[in-house]
Scaffold this active site. Sequence first.
Site, PDB file in Angstrom:
ATOM      1  N   VAL A  64      40.887  21.687 -14.514  1.00 47.37           N
ATOM      2  CA  VAL A  64      40.264  21.617 -13.192  1.00 47.37           C
ATOM      3  C   VAL A  64      39.477  20.329 -12.965  1.00 47.37           C
ATOM      4  O   VAL A  64      39.114  20.018 -11.830  1.00 47.37           O
ATOM      5  CB  VAL A  64      39.353  22.828 -12.929  1.00 47.37           C
ATOM      6  CG1 VAL A  64      40.157  24.124 -12.917  1.00 47.37           C
ATOM      7  CG2 VAL A  64      38.210  22.898 -13.934  1.00 47.37           C
ATOM      8  N   TYR A 154      24.282  22.155 -18.423  1.00 49.01           N
ATOM      9  CA  TYR A 154      24.737  23.419 -17.841  1.00 49.01           C
ATOM     10  C   TYR A 154      23.861  23.818 -16.655  1.00 49.01           C
ATOM     11  O   TYR A 154      24.361  24.209 -15.594  1.00 49.01           O
ATOM     12  CB  TYR A 154      24.708  24.481 -18.927  1.00 49.01           C
ATOM     13  CG  TYR A 154      25.344  25.807 -18.584  1.00 49.01           C
ATOM     14  CD1 TYR A 154      26.724  25.973 -18.670  1.00 49.01           C
ATOM     15  CD2 TYR A 154      24.571  26.902 -18.230  1.00 49.01           C
ATOM     16  CE1 TYR A 154      27.313  27.204 -18.391  1.00 49.01           C
ATOM     17  CE2 TYR A 154      25.145  28.136 -17.945  1.00 49.01           C
ATOM     18  CZ  TYR A 154      26.517  28.277 -18.024  1.00 49.01           C
ATOM     19  OH  TYR A 154      27.100  29.491 -17.745  1.00 49.01           O
ATOM     20  N   ALA A 157      24.529  21.558 -13.626  1.00 43.88           N
ATOM     21  CA  ALA A 157      25.796  21.890 -12.987  1.00 43.88           C
ATOM     22  C   ALA A 157      25.693  23.186 -12.191  1.00 43.88           C
ATOM     23  O   ALA A 157      26.173  23.275 -11.052  1.00 43.88           O
ATOM     24  CB  ALA A 157      26.899  22.013 -14.043  1.00 43.88           C
ATOM     25  N   LYS A 158      25.057  24.188 -12.770  1.00 44.37           N
ATOM     26  CA  LYS A 158      24.967  25.487 -12.112  1.00 44.37           C
ATOM     27  C   LYS A 158      24.065  25.428 -10.877  1.00 44.37           C
ATOM     28  O   LYS A 158      24.326  26.092  -9.871  1.00 44.37           O
ATOM     29  CB  LYS A 158      24.466  26.539 -13.094  1.00 44.37           C
ATOM     30  CG  LYS A 158      25.440  26.855 -14.221  1.00 44.37           C
ATOM     31  CD  LYS A 158      26.808  27.282 -13.708  1.00 44.37           C
ATOM     32  CE  LYS A 158      27.684  27.889 -14.787  1.00 44.37           C
ATOM     33  NZ  LYS A 158      29.018  28.269 -14.293  1.00 44.37           N
TER      34      LYS A 158
END
Length: 256
Positions: A64, A154, A157-158
């Site tokens: 992706v 993380y 990004a979240k």
Amino acid sequence: MGRLSGRVAVVTGAARGIGAAEAIRLAQDGANVAVLDLSAEACQETVEAIEATGAEGIAVACDVSSGQQVEAAFAEVAERFGRIDILVNNAGIIRDNLSFKMSEEDWDLVLDVHLKGSFLCSKAVQKYMVEQEYGKIVMTSSIVAQGNRGQANYSAAKGALQSLAATLAIELGRFNINVNAIAPGWIETEMTREAAERAGMSMDEMKDRFAKGIPLKRFGRVDDISNVVSFLVSDEASYISGETIHIAGGPASSVI
């Protein structure tokens, strides 16, 4: 007839864990489902479970974080089914470390898969949804979007995925496209088990340690996530857009 009969869904990162549960649940609701992951072979178990519901499933290999692969994957799905109604952006990886120890490569990998990947997939699918004036997109955020020690990549990004969902909801709303995000808390998955092992714990030890801080006193199950996604991509949620739904057994601030 399920509430998603006649719909076509794409779920990324669906070879296992939350993504697999989401793909199977959407099939149970009547949708045909394309299962995307790095390896088509890894998706076969999920596809078999989809087909056991009576729906049609296909496995599509796709990184992706590659725009070229994403465009090709969505073109393949559209050619096979004639339309794409639902996208669940679930693909993700973890490369945890304290910020001062985190490599540039690990920062880039996590941002590329979670954030860039969700952007590329949403960009690819929106042209089909705009043409048919119908669509549902779900981003997979996390309660650690609020910040968490050892997860700068993380968490960043979240957090960004929640903003991306809100922005796309504004841009695409006039085409009858709903865009939302979910933010799971502690969920028992293979990825969580692997994280426990890297920390020198068993899954049971991790659950005992962290469940104490969860108001409902348990880790979530993959079905807890797929149930919410099933609702968000249905017409029953047609007036919900640009929101982030926390699925964490309590307020997110109390769980981290």
